[in-house]
Design an enzyme around this catalytic site. Sequence first.
Site, PDB file in Angstrom:
ATOM      1  N   GLY A 188     -16.846   9.298  52.863  1.00  0.00           N
ATOM      2  CA  GLY A 188     -14.919   9.157  53.175  1.00  0.00           C
ATOM      3  C   GLY A 188     -14.788   8.300  52.037  1.00  0.00           C
ATOM      4  O   GLY A 188     -15.070   8.235  50.451  1.00  0.00           O
ATOM      5  N   MET A 208     -13.426   4.522  50.907  1.00  0.00           N
ATOM      6  CA  MET A 208     -12.753   2.832  51.369  1.00  0.00           C
ATOM      7  C   MET A 208     -11.969   2.506  50.367  1.00  0.00           C
ATOM      8  O   MET A 208     -12.243   2.380  49.269  1.00  0.00           O
ATOM      9  CB  MET A 208     -14.734   2.302  51.079  1.00  0.00           C
ATOM     10  N   GLU A 209     -11.033   2.011  51.431  1.00  0.00           N
ATOM     11  CA  GLU A 209     -10.051   0.783  50.400  1.00  0.00           C
ATOM     12  C   GLU A 209      -9.667  -0.292  49.573  1.00  0.00           C
ATOM     13  O   GLU A 209      -8.863  -0.946  49.806  1.00  0.00           O
ATOM     14  CB  GLU A 209      -8.762   0.866  51.753  1.00  0.00           C
ATOM     15  N   GLU A 252      -6.144   5.968  51.360  1.00  0.00           N
ATOM     16  CA  GLU A 252      -6.874   4.677  50.992  1.00  0.00           C
ATOM     17  C   GLU A 252      -5.529   3.861  49.920  1.00  0.00           C
ATOM     18  O   GLU A 252      -5.760   2.951  49.751  1.00  0.00           O
ATOM     19  CB  GLU A 252      -7.982   5.112  49.914  1.00  0.00           C
TER      20      GLU A 252
END
Length: 869
Positions: free
Chosen positions: A277, A279-280, A314
């Site tokens: 997915g 990741m911030e 994000e």
Amino acid sequence: MSAIKKTDDSGRQVLPKNVKPIEYTLKLEPNFETFKFDGDELLELEVVEDSDFISLNTLEIDIKETILLTASGKEIKPESVKEDKEEQYTTFKFSLASSLKKGDHVKLSIKFVGELNDKMAGFYRSTYEEDGKTKYLATTQMQPIDCRRAFPCIDEPNQKARFSVTLVGDKTLTYLSNMDIKEEHFIDDTKKEVVFNTTPKMSTYLVAFIVGDLRSVESKYKFRDVPVKVYTTPGQEIKGRYAVELAAHALEYYERCFDIKYPLPKMDMVGIYDCYGGMENWGLITFDMIDLLYEKGKSTIDVEFRIAETVNHELAHQWFGNYCTLDFWDSLWLNESFATYMSWKCCDHFHPEWRIWEKFVGKSLQGALRMDSLRSSHPIEIKIKRADEVSQIFDSICYQKGPAVLRMLADWLGDANFIKGVSLYLKKHAWSNAKTSALWNALSQVSGKDVESIMKIWTECVGYPLVTVKEEDGNISIEQHRFIRAGDVRSEDDKALFPIFIGLRIENSIDNSIIVKSRSSKLSVKTGSFLKINGNTNGVYRVNYEPQRWEKLGCSASKLSVEDRIGLVADSGALSISGYIKTSTFLTLISDWKLESSYIVWDTMLSELAAVSNAWKFEDRKVINALNAATLSLVSEKFHTVGWKFSRDDSYLELKLKSLLFDAATSSEDEVIISASNKIFADYVAGDKNAIYPDVKSTIFRCVASHGGEEEFNQLLAIYKNSRSPDERSMALKSMGAFHDPNILENVLSLLLNGTVRIQDIPLPLSAMSRSKVGTEVAFKWMTRNWKTLRTILPSGFSMLNSVVNICTRGFGKMEQYRMVKNFFDGKNTMEYNRGLAQALESIKTNAAWVKRDSNDVRAWLIENKFLC
């Protein structure tokens, strides 16, 4: 002194608080031949209480040398260095003579070697093919508790510090971290050292660094003087144009919303092949390639939406999560639910034609209500005692129910007050950490309403209510009890009294002022009025009416909004599963909606119909065929009206409706469409890459697989292996779970463990298999045969094992199958996947009860409507 307190004041298992991190100075050098990395760390600490030890989280870290630099400048080696592998920490013990004094600032120097692992955790390697050669890049995934794999640290979100990162390696590679580059210089003819500026205070789970052969594309739209870039492996970067332009605009949008400047000097977004997915990481967001790359004219509109939603999600984290961070993982929803809600708002701002909130009600809200109707669900805010428990709550409660509760709250407060309150919350806790109560306080201060008393129950209690409506003499009585999908609500399940936002629709107006906090209540309405509870389906609950009201609502679709119609269909489908109404009531309701105009209402009808077919898939084949015929009868008229000729001139909503009905026609065995799909696919594999319109490619792949054999398997496998499009590869892999030949399915499953399929993609074909009888049986047997291997290779950080267990078991629908699954797991340590297993077992039991209860009812309806003889 014990290095780990078994509990702190909140009962959490955390490191002791005798020291506090101030700044990490790191130098890391990855080696792509040994898959190790050398680390040199200098950790500045403030001593909070007199002590003689320092404990840091470590995992798969080989510590070579440690020196303590005291406040007076002395260099002292520890008397002992002891690692607790199970608890994932190392304690450095010092002599009493050199003990740590409260108020001192000390520095701990550590030289170590770490694993550049293939687990998508910590500092890890991503593998890809380029020009026939295997290549690697080094990247990070620290959330939730894997920074300890990258370097010794206090790996807790409320232990914020500054980070000064230096990366060393091949001079031809690209080096990225959270901040911009301060300086770089060559070490010798082959190596260089890249030094990054120091970060602001932030949590360990947001630290990021990447080393690899990367190329970038920069946004043409200027977001102040902040460069916004997308990085990918060479040749893919141009596909990042959509995402990078979207990001530049979204950053500007969030600045206006929150009235807070984006605080870092750059924004980099990087596509990674081995990534789950998005990741911030602050200033350096990582994405799975499929969530970042878009090709106009080739990618589907679903890809466009997914990229927009993921990128916006994000980016929202850069404020809500990074700038102001959850105090501990039990407040995970503060990060994820809010970022998800804001991503939908951002999408709606830039793409009002997508009718985003209709999709939210049909997809996100319904996903939340399905999960939360299980007894094995959990509250939005769940008590976490150990950080390793957190991986299993990155689920639909966090990503779907949380945003739905926020939408309900924003509707009550008014959007302007809601955003103003959020801004106040962020400013009050800038660069720091906060709990949920801090958000409620800020929203109360702005709105003048008692937010906490209303919302606390929604976040701290599991489940949601079923509101039962009865009408008599100009009054409606409302009663609430917890909704359980199985229908067997017990007294211990039903203690919470939820504040219910009634949303009373009378004719064309909605009264949003009514909040009912009691078990039962009465409301006065004009006799004979057209009414519906939960107007626009803003509330997070289900509604049951008396039979005559169900009939009136079913015949009055024109008086209802799209969101109302979605809620009505979804509620009737869910109530039939739990036994509050007969399944035939649901089937009759939707059978009158053959001319429905909204694609998302159609999607809801077809999803609820699919739930019936899924529960009945182990029953008489004649009944399954009759359910297919009922589906085909429902969609046929509309399908032939809208047609299946696709054009880029079609609007977003037209494309969605056409592709959805095309999919429904193939799934319900429309012979003309199946034949056409086979012909189109044959042309495609023969070389005509324009033969398949992008938005029906996944449907055609699945259709070909579900009716195909060995030849079609080899063709789809070739597409999966050779396509340069991450989205097309995903479609091909997912479709391979639709075959009905057990031997072919075994071939598909072999790909999941021999290195052909990336770990994060293992659930794709399994999910498709769970929809068929043979697929469910084959997948479960595969899981049991390969259990030891799956326990080893599936990373716990993303709850992958939890997902695989759930997918490989949830498709069953008989009590003997329930016992078979339960027996397999009896005696095993299920800590890593207990939620997924409990949810699957509950679903099996619920479906078994549903079929037993309504089997004759469904058969009678099919006979009455001439779908079954």
